[in-house]
Scaffold this motif. Structure first.
Motif, PDB file in Angstrom:
ATOM      1  N   LYS A  65      67.958  63.918 132.737  1.00  0.00           N
ATOM      2  CA  LYS A  65      68.910  62.837 132.454  1.00  0.00           C
ATOM      3  C   LYS A  65      68.334  61.803 131.471  1.00  0.00           C
ATOM      4  O   LYS A  65      69.092  60.988 130.924  1.00  0.00           O
ATOM      5  N   PHE A  66      67.030  61.842 131.262  1.00  0.00           N
ATOM      6  CA  PHE A  66      66.375  60.919 130.327  1.00  0.00           C
ATOM      7  C   PHE A  66      65.918  61.642 129.061  1.00  0.00           C
ATOM      8  O   PHE A  66      65.171  61.087 128.267  1.00  0.00           O
ATOM      9  N   SER A  67      66.390  62.860 128.865  1.00  0.00           N
ATOM     10  CA  SER A  67      65.881  63.695 127.775  1.00  0.00           C
ATOM     11  C   SER A  67      66.275  63.207 126.381  1.00  0.00           C
ATOM     12  O   SER A  67      65.712  63.662 125.387  1.00  0.00           O
ATOM     13  N   HIS A  68      67.245  62.285 126.296  1.00  0.00           N
ATOM     14  CA  HIS A  68      67.660  61.747 125.000  1.00  0.00           C
ATOM     15  C   HIS A  68      66.884  60.492 124.613  1.00  0.00           C
ATOM     16  O   HIS A  68      67.043  59.969 123.513  1.00  0.00           O
ATOM     17  N   ILE A  69      66.029  60.009 125.503  1.00  0.00           N
ATOM     18  CA  ILE A  69      65.262  58.790 125.246  1.00  0.00           C
ATOM     19  C   ILE A  69      63.976  59.143 124.488  1.00  0.00           C
ATOM     20  O   ILE A  69      63.123  59.865 124.990  1.00  0.00           O
ATOM     21  N   THR A  70      63.868  58.596 123.278  1.00  0.00           N
ATOM     22  CA  THR A  70      62.672  58.855 122.459  1.00  0.00           C
ATOM     23  C   THR A  70      61.770  57.624 122.347  1.00  0.00           C
ATOM     24  O   THR A  70      60.642  57.733 121.869  1.00  0.00           O
ATOM     25  N   LYS A  71      62.285  56.467 122.784  1.00  0.00           N
ATOM     26  CA  LYS A  71      61.489  55.240 122.757  1.00  0.00           C
ATOM     27  C   LYS A  71      61.612  54.556 124.115  1.00  0.00           C
ATOM     28  O   LYS A  71      62.726  54.323 124.594  1.00  0.00           O
ATOM     29  N   LEU A  72      60.481  54.232 124.719  1.00  0.00           N
ATOM     30  CA  LEU A  72      60.460  53.619 126.043  1.00  0.00           C
ATOM     31  C   LEU A  72      59.556  52.392 126.027  1.00  0.00           C
ATOM     32  O   LEU A  72      58.417  52.453 125.576  1.00  0.00           O
ATOM     33  N   PHE A  73      60.094  51.265 126.501  1.00  0.00           N
ATOM     34  CA  PHE A  73      59.348  50.011 126.613  1.00  0.00           C
ATOM     35  C   PHE A  73      59.488  49.547 128.048  1.00  0.00           C
ATOM     36  O   PHE A  73      60.595  49.272 128.511  1.00  0.00           O
ATOM     37  N   VAL A  74      58.373  49.452 128.753  1.00  0.00           N
ATOM     38  CA  VAL A  74      58.396  49.020 130.150  1.00  0.00           C
ATOM     39  C   VAL A  74      57.659  47.689 130.291  1.00  0.00           C
ATOM     40  O   VAL A  74      56.466  47.601 130.026  1.00  0.00           O
ATOM     41  N   GLY A  75      58.421  46.654 130.670  1.00  0.00           N
ATOM     42  CA  GLY A  75      57.821  45.341 130.906  1.00  0.00           C
ATOM     43  C   GLY A  75      58.164  44.305 129.852  1.00  0.00           C
ATOM     44  O   GLY A  75      57.416  43.346 129.666  1.00  0.00           O
ATOM     45  N   ASP A  76      59.272  44.469 129.173  1.00  0.00           N
ATOM     46  CA  ASP A  76      59.651  43.541 128.108  1.00  0.00           C
ATOM     47  C   ASP A  76      60.208  42.259 128.707  1.00  0.00           C
ATOM     48  O   ASP A  76      61.412  42.119 128.918  1.00  0.00           O
ATOM     49  N   MET A  77      59.318  41.318 128.988  1.00  0.00           N
ATOM     50  CA  MET A  77      59.733  40.036 129.579  1.00  0.00           C
ATOM     51  C   MET A  77      58.818  38.937 129.069  1.00  0.00           C
ATOM     52  O   MET A  77      57.650  39.175 128.742  1.00  0.00           O
ATOM     53  N   ASP A  78      59.336  37.708 128.973  1.00  0.00           N
ATOM     54  CA  ASP A  78      58.503  36.600 128.523  1.00  0.00           C
ATOM     55  C   ASP A  78      57.928  35.859 129.718  1.00  0.00           C
ATOM     56  O   ASP A  78      58.198  36.194 130.875  1.00  0.00           O
ATOM     57  N   PHE A  79      57.133  34.836 129.427  1.00  0.00           N
ATOM     58  CA  PHE A  79      56.400  34.147 130.492  1.00  0.00           C
ATOM     59  C   PHE A  79      57.331  33.423 131.461  1.00  0.00           C
ATOM     60  O   PHE A  79      56.937  33.139 132.603  1.00  0.00           O
ATOM     61  N   GLU A  80      58.552  33.107 131.033  1.00  0.00           N
ATOM     62  CA  GLU A  80      59.482  32.436 131.933  1.00  0.00           C
ATOM     63  C   GLU A  80      59.927  33.364 133.055  1.00  0.00           C
ATOM     64  O   GLU A  80      60.318  32.902 134.129  1.00  0.00           O
ATOM     65  N   VAL A  81      59.876  34.665 132.794  1.00  0.00           N
ATOM     66  CA  VAL A  81      60.175  35.645 133.835  1.00  0.00           C
ATOM     67  C   VAL A  81      58.916  35.947 134.643  1.00  0.00           C
ATOM     68  O   VAL A  81      58.913  35.904 135.877  1.00  0.00           O
ATOM     69  N   CYS A  82      57.837  36.244 133.913  1.00  0.00           N
ATOM     70  CA  CYS A  82      56.557  36.549 134.574  1.00  0.00           C
ATOM     71  C   CYS A  82      55.435  36.473 133.551  1.00  0.00           C
ATOM     72  O   CYS A  82      55.552  37.042 132.461  1.00  0.00           O
ATOM     73  N   GLU A  83      54.365  35.777 133.873  1.00  0.00           N
ATOM     74  CA  GLU A  83      53.205  35.741 132.987  1.00  0.00           C
ATOM     75  C   GLU A  83      52.702  37.169 132.783  1.00  0.00           C
ATOM     76  O   GLU A  83      52.677  37.975 133.723  1.00  0.00           O
TER      77      GLU A  83
END
Length: 285
Positions: A65-83
């Motif tokens: 089901k994820f076979s069309h995903i060629t770019k993955l970014f895990v953790g895209d958040m700024d310091f206001e969400v989490c340092e």
């Protein structure tokens, strides 16, 4: 360019029961998901105490089901969400086999981060953004089998937030790794940026890369002098990125005269405290 979308929970959603366990379900239920090329995971709720492992496991368990995903970014958040130094990451060991189509992987945060045995035929870009990168992760990258890797960008960070190595650790990484197609090398965000500049300039990759990224660290005229000495003999390097630095005006003028596209923005001033001079990397906490 393929379609990209970020999935993220805010505080109210987290308080109402959303978490890393529910995020994959919500992604798969999204009617737009099948059209995506890039999947970006932002805050999954309680990132400072709950890791993203359920998301990684769900991707591996539902690889088709994820076979069309060629770019993955895990953790895209700024310091206001989490340092960045608090982001609880996970174990990526199963991702390599589950996503053979993956071309770009970006990871933000290094707490509890494990890459495992890295073997991937198609990955072209690996970026890790963090306040401190541990030796265990660096050694996993050192042993990686990534024959098509073109870009390697690592935030080295500082000791207080996870970097437990030294210049020798990076020297071994660059000496022992095997990335024959590497054209972009980024070793940045370090409090020993001058030392790492020397290591990079002496590495085997320096004669093959076209972009050299030494930005976001504590680069001073000591490192600048090394660049002035070495770069004229390296016509393969077309771009030098050293933004966020501690170079003098005089050194900046000299570097600007090199026949290389150079980013010298964000000149910083050292701080004096208790009679000591302090230089700070851009991203630590």
């Amino acid at each position: 360019m393929g379609k990209s979308k970020i999935y993220s929970y805010d505080y109210d959603e987290y308080e109402s029961g959303k978490s890393a366990e529910t995020m994959a379900e919500d992604i798969l239920a999204d009617p737009e998901f099948s059209e995506l090329e890039e999947l970006i995971i932002g805050g999954w709720g309680g990132e400072y105490e709950d890791d993203c492992q359920p998301i990684l496991d769900a991707i591996a368990d539902n690889a088709d089901k994820f076979s069309h995903i060629t770019k993955l970014f895990v953790g895209d958040m700024d310091f206001e969400v989490c340092e960045v130094s608090w982001i609880m990451q996970g174990n990526y060991s199963r991702i390599w086999k589950a996503m053979p189509q993956l071309k770009e992987l970006t990871i933000k945060g290094s707490m509890e981060l494990t890459l495992g045995e890295i073997e991937h035929e198609n990955l072209e870009s690996l970026t890790i953004i963090c306040g401190g990168l541990g030796k265990d992760v660096i050694r996993e990258i050192e042993k990686a089998k990534l024959p098509n890797l073109k870009k390697l960008l690592l935030y080295i960070g500082v000791e207080n937030y996870g970097f437990d190595g030294d210049a020798g650790t990076i020297k071994e990484l660059l000496a022992n790794s095997d990335f024959p197609k590497l054209t972009y090398l980024g070793i940045e965000d370090s409090e020993i940026q001058d030392e790492l500049t020397e290591v990079v300039l002496e590495s085997k990759y320096i004669s093959q890369i076209s972009t050299l990224d030494l930005s976001n660290g504590t680069l001073t005229d000591k490192g600048g002098s090394l660049l002035l000495e070495k770069l004229p003999d390296l016509p393969n390097i077309k771009k030098l990125d050293v933004h966020h630095h501690y170079l003098s005006d005089e050194m900046m003028e000299k570097l600007e005269k090199l026949s290389v596209e150079t980013d010298l923005s964000e000149q910083e001033d050292a701080e004096e405290w208790n009679g000591q001079i302090w230089y700070n990397a851009m991203l630590t906490e």
